[in-house]
Design an enzyme around this catalytic site. Sequence first.
Site, PDB file in Angstrom:
ATOM      1  N   ASN A 146      67.167  78.643  31.496  1.00 16.43           N
ATOM      2  CA  ASN A 146      67.535  79.236  32.786  1.00 16.43           C
ATOM      3  C   ASN A 146      68.967  79.742  32.633  1.00 16.43           C
ATOM      4  OD1 ASN A 146      68.242  79.867  35.388  1.00 16.43           O
ATOM      5  ND2 ASN A 146      68.119  77.765  36.185  1.00 16.43           N
ATOM      6  N   LYS A 156      70.659  81.372  34.700  1.00 20.88           N
ATOM      7  CA  LYS A 156      71.384  81.440  35.974  1.00 20.88           C
ATOM      8  C   LYS A 156      72.073  82.808  36.093  1.00 20.88           C
ATOM      9  CE  LYS A 156      71.558  76.461  35.897  1.00 20.88           C
ATOM     10  NZ  LYS A 156      72.202  75.218  36.288  1.00 20.88           N
ATOM     11  N   HIS A 201      64.943  76.087  42.743  1.00 19.68           N
ATOM     12  CA  HIS A 201      66.017  75.434  41.981  1.00 19.68           C
ATOM     13  C   HIS A 201      67.020  74.811  42.957  1.00 19.68           C
ATOM     14  CE1 HIS A 201      69.469  74.844  39.378  1.00 19.68           C
ATOM     15  NE2 HIS A 201      68.622  74.882  38.366  1.00 19.68           N
ATOM     16  N   GLU A 238      70.110  74.837  43.042  1.00 19.67           N
ATOM     17  CA  GLU A 238      71.210  75.734  43.428  1.00 19.67           C
ATOM     18  C   GLU A 238      70.760  76.703  44.520  1.00 19.67           C
ATOM     19  OE1 GLU A 238      72.044  76.989  39.442  1.00 19.67           O
ATOM     20  OE2 GLU A 238      72.836  74.993  39.003  1.00 19.67           O
ATOM     21  N   GLU A 294      64.673  67.889  37.952  1.00 17.62           N
ATOM     22  CA  GLU A 294      66.081  68.113  37.641  1.00 17.62           C
ATOM     23  C   GLU A 294      66.957  67.310  38.602  1.00 17.62           C
ATOM     24  OE1 GLU A 294      66.753  72.058  35.438  1.00 17.62           O
ATOM     25  OE2 GLU A 294      66.783  72.531  37.546  1.00 17.62           O
ATOM     26  N   GLY A 300      74.587  70.612  34.901  1.00 16.53           N
ATOM     27  CA  GLY A 300      75.894  71.197  34.597  1.00 16.53           C
ATOM     28  C   GLY A 300      77.027  70.193  34.532  1.00 16.53           C
ATOM     29  N   SER A 309      71.596  68.977  31.843  1.00 10.56           N
ATOM     30  CA  SER A 309      72.438  68.733  30.664  1.00 10.56           C
ATOM     31  C   SER A 309      71.642  68.460  29.385  1.00 10.56           C
ATOM     32  CB  SER A 309      73.440  67.602  30.950  1.00 10.56           C
ATOM     33  OG  SER A 309      74.297  67.965  32.026  1.00 10.56           O
TER      34      SER A 309
HETATM   35  P1  13P Z   1      72.302  72.499  32.707  1.00  8.64           P
HETATM   36  O1  13P Z   1      71.375  72.428  31.503  1.00  8.64           O
HETATM   37  O2  13P Z   1      73.422  73.472  32.519  1.00  8.64           O
HETATM   38  O3  13P Z   1      72.712  71.144  33.150  1.00  8.64           O
HETATM   39  O4  13P Z   1      71.428  73.127  33.901  1.00  8.64           O
HETATM   40  C1  13P Z   1      70.174  72.588  34.174  1.00  8.64           C
HETATM   41  C2  13P Z   1      69.483  73.503  35.102  1.00  8.64           C
HETATM   42  O5  13P Z   1      69.849  73.606  36.260  1.00  8.64           O
HETATM   43  C3  13P Z   1      68.350  74.279  34.591  1.00  8.64           C
HETATM   44  O6  13P Z   1      67.644  74.883  35.604  1.00  8.64           O
END
Ligand code: 13P
Length: 251
Positions: free
Chosen positions: A9, A11, A96, A98, A168, A174, A213
Site C-alpha cells: 500500500n 498510500k 483503511h 487512515e 491492521e 507506521g 510495520s
Molecule cells: P506500515 O507498513 O507503514 O506500518 O503501514 C501499514 C499499512 O497501513 C498498510 O496498509
Amino acid sequence: MRKKVIAGNWKMNKTPVEVITFMRSFVELMKNKKTENEIVLCVPYIDVIITQQFLEETNVKVGVQNVHFAESGAYTGEISPRMLDGIGVEYVIIGHSERRQYFNETDESVNKKLKAALAHNLKPIVCVGESLDQRTAGVTKEFVTSQVRKAFEGLSAEDAEKTIIAYEPIWAIGTGKTASKEDANEVCKWIRGEINTLFGNVSENIIIQYGGSVKAANAAELFNMPDIDGGLVGGASLDPEEFFKIVNFDA
Ligand code: 13P
C-alpha cells in the site's frame, strides 16, 4: 491450503516519474523469481497506468487504495468501481484506518463500497483493527468483530469468500511497532472464527492478512503463522529491494 497474498500500500506516495525509478529495480528483481505467492501493489490512481505497463512483464497485480460505491454521477473527485474495472485494476483496499480517521469512512460506507467492488469483480481488501486505547482496554476482539460484521452485512457466502481481510492494528501502522506473531495470529484466527459463524466453511478459504510495520526482517515469522495469509505492507513497499524481500519471504 490457502495461498499467501502480499500487497503493498503505497498510500499518498510516488509521482509517475518516481514509479519508473521503483519499477526499473523491482521488475528486474521479479523477472528472475517465481513465487507461488500472490503479489499486489496498491498505488495512487495517477500511477495506475504506468504501474500496469511495467508489471505486465511480471505476475504482480495492480490495485488502488479506495473506491466510491456509486457507478457514476455527481461525486466530484471520486473514482467508481466501474472506472477501475474499465482500466483493468484488480484489487482495491477498502476502509483503511487512515480513511476512517481522516476521511470519515464508516462501517456503513465500507459495507457499501465492498458490495460495489464485488459487483464489478474487483478483489476487495477490507481493513479492520483496533486503536491502542482499545487494545489496552482489552476490547480488541469485540471491536474487530463489530467491524467485520458491519462490513460483511448482507453479503453472500460466495462474496465473503472473495473478500480479503487485512487485520491492521492502528498502533502498529507506521510506528515501527509490529504486533507479535502470536498476537497477530490470535486476532486473525478470531476473525476467521467470526467469518465461520457468519458464513460457514468459507472461513477456511478466506484470506486474512496482517498489516502494521511489516518489513523484510519480520515478514517470514508473521506470514508463516497458521492464520496469517500474507500481509498489507505500507512504508516497506516503497523500496523495491525491501518489498522484493518481503514478497519472497522464507516459507
Ligand atoms: P506500515 O507498513 O507503514 O506500518 O503501514 C501499514 C499499512 O497501513 C498498510 O496498509
